[in-house]
Each structure stands twice: as structure tokens, then as C-alpha cells.
Write an enzyme that holds these catalytic residues in place. Structure first.
Site, PDB file in Angstrom:
ATOM      1  N   VAL A 103       1.008  -0.858   0.376  1.00  0.00           N
ATOM      2  CA  VAL A 103       0.055  -0.087   0.310  1.00  0.00           C
ATOM      3  C   VAL A 103       1.122   1.391  -0.082  1.00  0.00           C
ATOM      4  O   VAL A 103       1.879   1.375   1.093  1.00  0.00           O
ATOM      5  CB  VAL A 103      -1.095   0.538   1.153  1.00  0.00           C
ATOM      6  CG1 VAL A 103      -1.748   1.444   1.242  1.00  0.00           C
ATOM      7  CG2 VAL A 103      -1.877  -1.076   1.022  1.00  0.00           C
ATOM      8  N   CYS A 104       0.176   2.446  -0.067  1.00  0.00           N
ATOM      9  CA  CYS A 104       0.993   3.283  -0.573  1.00  0.00           C
ATOM     10  C   CYS A 104       2.965   3.424  -0.827  1.00  0.00           C
ATOM     11  O   CYS A 104       2.640   2.680  -2.421  1.00  0.00           O
ATOM     12  CB  CYS A 104       1.420   4.371   0.784  1.00  0.00           C
ATOM     13  SG  CYS A 104       1.154   5.807   0.672  1.00  0.00           S
ATOM     14  N   THR A 105       3.186   4.186  -0.675  1.00  0.00           N
ATOM     15  CA  THR A 105       5.252   4.138  -1.064  1.00  0.00           C
ATOM     16  C   THR A 105       6.099   2.384  -0.851  1.00  0.00           C
ATOM     17  O   THR A 105       6.671   2.656  -0.974  1.00  0.00           O
ATOM     18  CB  THR A 105       5.959   4.998  -0.585  1.00  0.00           C
ATOM     19  OG1 THR A 105       5.359   5.013   0.724  1.00  0.00           O
ATOM     20  CG2 THR A 105       5.579   6.626  -1.132  1.00  0.00           C
ATOM     21  N   GLY A 152      -2.295  -0.878  -3.453  1.00  0.00           N
ATOM     22  CA  GLY A 152      -2.786  -0.528  -3.298  1.00  0.00           C
ATOM     23  C   GLY A 152      -2.425   0.908  -3.557  1.00  0.00           C
ATOM     24  O   GLY A 152      -1.040   1.032  -3.301  1.00  0.00           O
ATOM     25  N   ALA A 153      -2.925   2.559  -3.862  1.00  0.00           N
ATOM     26  CA  ALA A 153      -2.729   3.660  -4.284  1.00  0.00           C
ATOM     27  C   ALA A 153      -2.003   4.624  -2.937  1.00  0.00           C
ATOM     28  O   ALA A 153      -0.862   3.816  -1.894  1.00  0.00           O
ATOM     29  CB  ALA A 153      -3.182   4.515  -5.176  1.00  0.00           C
TER      30      ALA A 153
END
Length: 238
Positions: A103-105, A152-153
Site C-alpha cells: 500500500v502507498c509507497t 494500493g495507492a
């Protein structure tokens, strides 16, 4: 499905964004017959970006093999570029994991380990395009699935990611049951949670600041990965 409990292994690290982990973890907690292992170098509490700590449940050396390998994001995800033991842990776990996720970075940590080379993946919008330096195909979607990779962004997308994973593992009906159980029915007070809804100049400024902060680390790590892949004669580590 294996006869033993399903194993989700989470890589913790200092300065992790807590919601990247705790959002999905709330959904994971409703998965049938599932264990969640929080792995780090030692069992000392790991500081999050929220100012409080999460306690690991296992060490990198003692962690069991993951069925699902998961890396949350945060500023500390980029510090993992300089942690060869953590990257080696991800590569080893990734060889046998059924699903490799982030997720994310957290996608940057996976990318630095060579686990996203040639895959479509997403990340926080301000960092997304820098994934190209690792041979990743940046994809500006909230949840991206490419073969056995699910990413996930930005921060809150972790919950949507977890439901996507739940549906893959247990079917849509079980995913819906969990959604109802935790009453996930968001109605934000502002419709301003995406760069496509914000002032373009503000978005441009944030992206530029993020790239200014992170680009040197990304280029150095992606160059090291390319050298390692060249020496091994592999297109990627898995």
C-alpha cells in the site's frame, strides 16, 4: 487453501504510515483461519509516523514463510533502500508467497527488492511516476492487480486493497460480509481526496517537492537493482 492457517507477513519499519498497515489489518483480522505476522529486525517497538509504536511479533530471521507478503508505506519505505537485510528478506519471502502486496509507497520497497520489475503497480500519487526508474509500470488506479501482485495507492486505499485481497482469497460474499461487519461505508465531508479533484497547481507543486526529496534515493537504489539483476542474469528476482 493450505490446511494450516493462512499466513500474512507484514514488513514493519521505522516511520511507517500507521494507517497503511492498520487499515488493512482491521480487514485481515476478519479473515477466516488467518495469522498475521509483523516482522522487523528485532522485537523492539517500531515508531510510526503518528508518533506511537507498533510492536513486532517476529524477527526477519524467525519469520515463517508468507502466503501473502505485505509492505505498507511511509517515509521509512525509502530508508529500506539502504537496508540489504530487509530487501533480502522480501526477496526470500517473495519466492514462495502466493501474493506480493503493498500500500502507498510500500511499492517502492518491493520495487527496490526487485519484486515489481515488469509489473503494473501503483503508489501514492505524489511519488507514482518515480516507480518507472525500477522498471515498474506506474498505474494511477486505487488498487492495481497484475498477476500475483496487488498494490494500493495512497493511504486510505489500503482498506480497498484489503477487500480486493479478501475477495481473491475467500470470494466476493465473504468480502462483503467483512465490509458489513466493520461498517465500511465512507461518506467523507469533503470531495477533495484525489489529485484529480484538487487544484492542478497545488498537485504539481507537491509532486515536484516529493521528487526533489526522493529522486536521488530512487535513482541510486534503482541503479543498484539494475546492476544486481545484470550480474544475476535475471530479469527480476522472482
Amino acid at each position: 487453501m493450505p490446511s494450516r492457517p493462512l499466513r500474512i507477513v507484514v514488513l514493519l519499519f521505522p516511520r511507517v504510515t500507521q494507517l497503511d498497515f492498520t487499515g488493512p489489518a482491521q480487514v485481515f483480522s476478519k479473515f477466516p483461519d488467518t495469522e498475521v505476522h509483523l516482522a522487523w529486525h528485532n522485537l523492539d517497538p517500531v515508531p510510526t509516523d503518528a508518533g506511537w509504536c507498533i510492536v513486532p511479533t517476529t524477527t526477519l530471521d524467525e519469520c515463517p514463510q508468507a502466503d501473502i507478503l505485505f509492505v505498507p508505506g511511509g517515509a521509512g519505505a525509502f530508508d529500506m533502500f539502504d537496508d540489504p537485510n530487509a530487501l533480502a528478506f522480501l526477496r526470500t519471502q517473495g519466492r514462495k508467497a502466493r501474493w506480493i502486496t503493498s500500500v502507498c509507497t510500500g511499492s517502492f520497497t518491493l520495487a527496490a527488492a526487485g519484486l515489481l520489475t515488469g509489473y503494473r503497480a501503483t503508489s501514492h500519487w505524489a511519488s507514482l511516476q518515480m516507480l518507472e526508474h525500477f522498471g515498474v509500470h506506474p498505474t494511477p488506479e486505487r488498487v492495481v492487480r497484475d498477476r500475483n501482485r496487488i498494490t494500493g495507492a495512497w493511504v486510505t486505499s489500503g482498506i480497498d486493497f484489503a477487500f480486493t485481497l479478501a475477495a481473491e482469497l475467500f470470494g466476493d460474499d465473504e468480502a462483503r460480509r467483512i465490509q458489513l461487519a466493520i461498517e465500511y461505508d465512507p461518506e467523507p465531508p469533503f470531495d477533495h481526496g484525489s489529485p484529480c479533484k484538487a487544484d492542478p497547481e497545488e498537485v504539481k507543486s507537491i509532486v515536484a517537492a516529493t521528487e526533489n526529496l526522493r529522486m536521488a534515493q530512487v535513482r541510486r537504489s534503482s541503479s543498484a537493482l539494475a546492476d544486481a539483476q545484470h550480474l544475476s542474469g535475471l530479469a527480476r528476482f522472482t
